[in-house]
Enzyme design. Structure first.
Site, PDB file in Angstrom:
ATOM      1  N   ASP A  14       0.802  -1.206   0.075  1.00 53.62           N
ATOM      2  CA  ASP A  14       0.040  -0.103   0.013  1.00 53.62           C
ATOM      3  C   ASP A  14       0.810   1.204  -0.189  1.00 53.62           C
ATOM      4  O   ASP A  14       2.109   1.019   0.135  1.00 53.62           O
ATOM      5  CB  ASP A  14      -0.876  -0.125   1.357  1.00 53.62           C
ATOM      6  CG  ASP A  14      -1.865   0.968   1.404  1.00 53.62           C
ATOM      7  OD1 ASP A  14      -2.381   1.551   0.369  1.00 53.62           O
ATOM      8  OD2 ASP A  14      -1.855   1.697   2.272  1.00 53.62           O
ATOM      9  N   SER A  15       0.240   2.329  -0.237  1.00 48.79           N
ATOM     10  CA  SER A  15       1.131   3.617  -0.281  1.00 48.79           C
ATOM     11  C   SER A  15       1.382   3.831   1.386  1.00 48.79           C
ATOM     12  O   SER A  15       2.283   4.724   1.536  1.00 48.79           O
ATOM     13  CB  SER A  15       0.219   4.900  -0.539  1.00 48.79           C
ATOM     14  OG  SER A  15      -0.869   4.741   0.347  1.00 48.79           O
ATOM     15  N   TYR A  46      -0.444   8.365  -2.436  1.00 46.53           N
ATOM     16  CA  TYR A  46      -0.539   7.772  -3.975  1.00 46.53           C
ATOM     17  C   TYR A  46      -1.786   8.574  -4.542  1.00 46.53           C
ATOM     18  O   TYR A  46      -1.651   8.725  -5.771  1.00 46.53           O
ATOM     19  CB  TYR A  46      -0.755   6.442  -4.121  1.00 46.53           C
ATOM     20  CG  TYR A  46       0.511   5.669  -4.030  1.00 46.53           C
ATOM     21  CD1 TYR A  46       1.942   5.969  -3.344  1.00 46.53           C
ATOM     22  CD2 TYR A  46       0.570   4.063  -4.155  1.00 46.53           C
ATOM     23  CE1 TYR A  46       2.955   5.204  -3.486  1.00 46.53           C
ATOM     24  CE2 TYR A  46       1.793   3.371  -4.372  1.00 46.53           C
ATOM     25  CZ  TYR A  46       2.979   3.768  -3.693  1.00 46.53           C
ATOM     26  OH  TYR A  46       3.896   2.999  -3.470  1.00 46.53           O
ATOM     27  N   GLY A  47      -2.580   8.829  -3.999  1.00 49.37           N
ATOM     28  CA  GLY A  47      -3.819   9.443  -4.275  1.00 49.37           C
ATOM     29  C   GLY A  47      -3.938  10.513  -5.222  1.00 49.37           C
ATOM     30  O   GLY A  47      -4.604  10.781  -5.911  1.00 49.37           O
ATOM     31  N   CYS A  77      -3.913  -1.078  -1.985  1.00 46.92           N
ATOM     32  CA  CYS A  77      -3.984   0.092  -2.486  1.00 46.92           C
ATOM     33  C   CYS A  77      -4.987   0.451  -3.608  1.00 46.92           C
ATOM     34  O   CYS A  77      -4.554  -0.001  -4.519  1.00 46.92           O
ATOM     35  CB  CYS A  77      -2.802   1.076  -2.637  1.00 46.92           C
ATOM     36  SG  CYS A  77      -3.083   2.670  -2.956  1.00 46.92           S
ATOM     37  N   ASN A  78      -6.187   1.032  -3.072  1.00 45.20           N
ATOM     38  CA  ASN A  78      -6.934   1.366  -4.536  1.00 45.20           C
ATOM     39  C   ASN A  78      -6.280   2.082  -5.568  1.00 45.20           C
ATOM     40  O   ASN A  78      -6.485   2.038  -6.862  1.00 45.20           O
ATOM     41  CB  ASN A  78      -8.308   2.005  -4.319  1.00 45.20           C
ATOM     42  CG  ASN A  78      -9.450   1.181  -3.949  1.00 45.20           C
ATOM     43  OD1 ASN A  78     -10.125   0.814  -4.784  1.00 45.20           O
ATOM     44  ND2 ASN A  78      -9.585   0.658  -2.553  1.00 45.20           N
ATOM     45  N   GLU A 158      -6.345   9.717   8.705  1.00 46.64           N
ATOM     46  CA  GLU A 158      -4.908   9.595   9.290  1.00 46.64           C
ATOM     47  C   GLU A 158      -4.719  10.326  10.267  1.00 46.64           C
ATOM     48  O   GLU A 158      -3.975   9.929  11.456  1.00 46.64           O
ATOM     49  CB  GLU A 158      -3.922   9.772   8.298  1.00 46.64           C
ATOM     50  CG  GLU A 158      -3.134   8.652   7.788  1.00 46.64           C
ATOM     51  CD  GLU A 158      -2.495   8.804   6.589  1.00 46.64           C
ATOM     52  OE1 GLU A 158      -1.636   9.477   6.418  1.00 46.64           O
ATOM     53  OE2 GLU A 158      -3.104   8.052   5.285  1.00 46.64           O
ATOM     54  N   CYS A 190     -11.075   2.974  -0.948  1.00 47.75           N
ATOM     55  CA  CYS A 190     -10.032   3.636  -0.454  1.00 47.75           C
ATOM     56  C   CYS A 190      -9.647   2.596   0.713  1.00 47.75           C
ATOM     57  O   CYS A 190     -10.672   2.372   1.448  1.00 47.75           O
ATOM     58  CB  CYS A 190     -10.013   5.007  -0.324  1.00 47.75           C
ATOM     59  SG  CYS A 190      -8.546   5.660   0.582  1.00 47.75           S
ATOM     60  N   THR A 191      -8.322   2.576   0.941  1.00 50.37           N
ATOM     61  CA  THR A 191      -7.968   1.656   2.058  1.00 50.37           C
ATOM     62  C   THR A 191      -8.638   2.217   3.505  1.00 50.37           C
ATOM     63  O   THR A 191      -8.906   1.568   4.329  1.00 50.37           O
ATOM     64  CB  THR A 191      -6.546   1.417   2.360  1.00 50.37           C
ATOM     65  OG1 THR A 191      -5.885   3.003   2.163  1.00 50.37           O
ATOM     66  CG2 THR A 191      -5.954   0.655   1.314  1.00 50.37           C
ATOM     67  N   HIS A 192      -8.592   3.498   3.596  1.00 49.52           N
ATOM     68  CA  HIS A 192      -8.964   4.272   4.849  1.00 49.52           C
ATOM     69  C   HIS A 192     -10.467   4.074   5.292  1.00 49.52           C
ATOM     70  O   HIS A 192     -10.576   4.436   6.329  1.00 49.52           O
ATOM     71  CB  HIS A 192      -8.658   5.546   4.861  1.00 49.52           C
ATOM     72  CG  HIS A 192      -7.030   5.656   4.937  1.00 49.52           C
ATOM     73  ND1 HIS A 192      -5.985   5.250   3.805  1.00 49.52           N
ATOM     74  CD2 HIS A 192      -6.277   6.681   5.475  1.00 49.52           C
ATOM     75  CE1 HIS A 192      -4.844   5.631   4.084  1.00 49.52           C
ATOM     76  NE2 HIS A 192      -4.895   6.426   4.947  1.00 49.52           N
TER      77      HIS A 192
HETATM   78  N1  DGL Z   1      -4.175   3.935  -0.029  1.00 50.48           N
HETATM   79  C1  DGL Z   1      -4.615   4.869  -0.734  1.00 50.48           C
HETATM   80  C2  DGL Z   1      -5.836   4.277  -1.596  1.00 50.48           C
HETATM   81  O1  DGL Z   1      -6.564   3.335  -1.251  1.00 50.48           O
HETATM   82  C3  DGL Z   1      -5.066   5.986   0.000  1.00 50.48           C
HETATM   83  C4  DGL Z   1      -4.004   6.861   0.624  1.00 50.48           C
HETATM   84  C5  DGL Z   1      -3.170   7.566  -0.636  1.00 50.48           C
HETATM   85  O2  DGL Z   1      -3.564   8.398  -1.320  1.00 50.48           O
HETATM   86  O3  DGL Z   1      -2.053   7.034  -0.733  1.00 50.48           O
HETATM   87  O4  DGL Z   1      -6.292   4.868  -2.607  1.00 50.48           O
END
Ligand code: DGL
Length: 271
Positions: A14-15, A46-47, A77-78, A158, A190-192
Site C-alpha cells: 500500500d502507499s 499515492y492518491g 491500495c485502490n 490518518e 479506499c483503504t482508509h
Molecule cells: N491507499 C490509498 C488508496 O487506497 C489512500 C491513501 C493514498 O492516497 O495514498 O487509494
C-alpha cells in the site's frame, strides 16, 4: 529444502499504513497465512500521484516481495490497483499470483446490483482513472456507476478525525454531492474508509448499502488460495510490516488501521 508453496507468505502493499485494513481482513479470514506488508510511507499519498510514478514505485516494491518469496501479491491500495495492476501482473508473471482490491469488488457489485445505480468514492487517482467504470461496464450488467473523488477523507482519518463532528461534516458535504444522487449502494474505494463505514451508513440511514472492499477482497484471496491448494494450514513464523519511511506517528496509527499496534520495520527501499 524447497518450501511447500502453501507455506510461503502473502505479500501486501500500500502507499502507507491504510492498507492495514486489508491486511487485518486477511488475518481474520485467513488466520494461518503469514504476511509481508510493505507501506510506501516515503511516497504517501499515492492518491495525488501520477500513474507513471505509482507504476515505478509498485514495480520496485514487487521486487522486494518476490525476494521474500511471496506466493501471492495483493495490491491493497485502490490508487495503486487503478494505476499499476496490469503492469505489475505482467512484471511478476508466473513468479506469484497478483491480485488487486478493485476486481473482487467489481465482481461482487456485478452479481449483487445488476441494472442498479451504484456510487464510488475514492482518491482522485482512483476516481479519475475510470478503472471501476471500465471494469463494471465490461461485466455487461447495465450498472450506472456514479463516482466522486473524496481526497480529504484519507488525510482526515490518518489525523484521527473519525467518529467526531469534523468527520461528520466532511462526510456530509462529500456525500451530498449531486454526483452521488440516486445510488443504491456505495463502494468504499479506499483503504482508509472502513474506519468511517458506520458514519457513512448513518448518513444514508440504511437506504444505501455501504460496501467495505477489504472484506470482499479477503474472501476472494481465500477462495483463490483454496481452489489452487495454496492455503497454509498452520501459521509458521511472524508477520512483517515494512515501511519505506519510519516515524513514531505511523507506528501509533497502526492501532487505528490494524486494531492493534504493530511494530513497523524501516526498509529504506529508495536509498
Ligand atoms: N491507499 C490509498 C488508496 O487506497 C489512500 C491513501 C493514498 O492516497 O495514498 O487509494
Amino acid at each position: 529444502m524447497r518450501k511447500e508453496k502453501s507455506q510461503l507468505p502473502i505479500g501486501i502493499f500500500d502507499s502507507g499504513i491504510g492498507g492495514l485494513t486489508v491486511a487485518q481482513a486477511i488475518t481474520t479470514v485467513l488466520p494461518n497465512e503469514r504476511l509481508i506488508y510493505f507501506g510506501d510511507t516515503a511516497h504517501l499519498p499515492y492518491g495525488d500521484k501520477s500513474t507513471a510514478a505509482i507504476q515505478a514505485y509498485a514495480v520496485k516494491i514487487c521486487d522486494l516481495l518476490l525476494k521474500q518469496q511471496c506466493k501471492l501479491i495483493l495490491i491493497a491500495c485502490n490508487s495503486a490497483s487503478a494505476a499499476a495492476f496490469d503492469l505489475v501482473r505482467e512484471y511478476v508473471g508466473s513468479k506469484a499470483k497478483v491480485m488487486n482490491v478493485i476486481d473482487p469488488t467489481v465482481s461482487y457489485v456485478a452479481k449483487t446490483y445488476p441494472g442498479k445505480t451504484v456510487g464510488l468514492i475514492g482518491t482522485k487517482q482512483t476516481v479519475n482513472s475510470n478503472v471501476y467504470r471500465k471494469k463494471i461496464d465490461e461485466t455487461g450488467q447495465d450498472i450506472d456507476l456514479r463516482s466522486h473523488a473524496t481526497p480529504l477523507l484519507a488525510a482526515m482519518i490518518e489525523e484521527g478525525f473519525f467518529n467526531d463532528t469534523i468527520s461528520e461534516s466532511v462526510i456530509h458535504t462529500y456525500l451530498s454531492d449531486p454526483d452521488l444522487e440516486g445510488i443504491e449502494a456505495l463502494i468504499l474505494g479506499c483503504t482508509h474508509y472502513p474506519l468511517i463505514k458506520k458514519q457513512i451508513e448513518n448518513f444514508y440511514k440504511g437506504a444505501v448499502d455501504v460496501l467495505d472492499a477489504s472484506l470482499i477482497v479477503a474472501e476472494q484471496v481465500k477462495t483463490y488460495l483454496e481452489a489452487n491448494n495454496m492455503a497454509s494450514e498452520k501459521l509458521t513464523g511472524d508477520h512483517h510490516f515494512y515501511v519505506s519511511d519510519f516515524t513514531r506517528s505511523f507506528e501509533e496509527s497502526t492501532r487505528i488501521f490494524f486494531k492493534r499496534k504493530v511494530n513497523l520495520e524501516h526498509y529504506p527501499l529508495w536509498e
